[in-house]
Motif scaffolding. Sequence first.
Motif: not given
Length: 225
Positions: A56-75
Motif C-alpha cells: 500500500r505504501l509503495e502504491g502511494q509512493a508510486d502515485k506521488l511519483k506519477r503526479e510529480l512527474r506529470m506536473h513538474l514544470p517544463k522549464s
Amino acid sequence: MARSTISSLFGSSPVKPLQTHMASVQECIAELVPFFEAVIQEDWKKARTQQKKIARLEGQADKLKRELRMHLPKSLFMPVSRRDLLEVLTMQDKIANKAKDIAGLIIGRKIVLPEALHDAFMEYVGRCIEASAQAQTAINELDELMETGFGGKELSLLESMIKKLDAIESETDKIQVKIRSAVFAKEKEMDPVEVMFLYKVIDWVGDLADLAQRVGSRFELMLAR
C-alpha cells in the motif's frame, strides 16, 4: 490531485518534490523491519499484514511519483535540470518497488530464514534501510545548498553525507558476503529451489542499499554540472 495541492508539494523549493517523495519511500521500506521480524517468527498472518502495508505504501509512493512527474514544470529557473530531478525521482521510486518485491516474494513462497541467519539478516536489513535514510538526509540538505550557490559549508556537509552513504553501502556488501557464506554452508540441508529463492531475497535486500547509493551518486552528478 488538485492543482493547489501540487503547488504545495513544490512550494518555493525546486527539490521539494524529491524530498516529499523520498519521505514516502522511506516510510515504505522502514516496514521491512517488522515484516522480517514476523518472517523470522514464522508468523505468516502478521507477515502478510505487513506485506500488504508495504504494498500500500509503495502504491502511494508510486502515485506521488506519477503526479510529480506529470506536473513538474517544463522549464525551471534553477541550477538543477528537470531531467536530473526526474532521474532522481525514478531512482528513489525503485527503492520502494524493491521493498514491495521482496515482501511479495517471501510471502508468495513462505520463505523461511534459517535460524543461523536471523541476527545477521536483521542487521543486514537495518543497514540497507539506513542507507536509504542517509540518502533522504542528503536530499533534505539540497535546499540549503542551493541557497548558498552550491558552495561553502553546505557543499562540504552534503559531500560528507554522500561519503557516509557510500560507507554504509560498503558495509551492507560485507554483511551480504557473510550471509551468503552461511547459506552456502547449509545448502545441502535445504531444498535446492528454496536455496535459489533465498539467494534472490539476499540480493534484493542488498539492492536497497545499492539504489540508495545511486541516488547519492546522482546528487554528485547534479552538483558537477
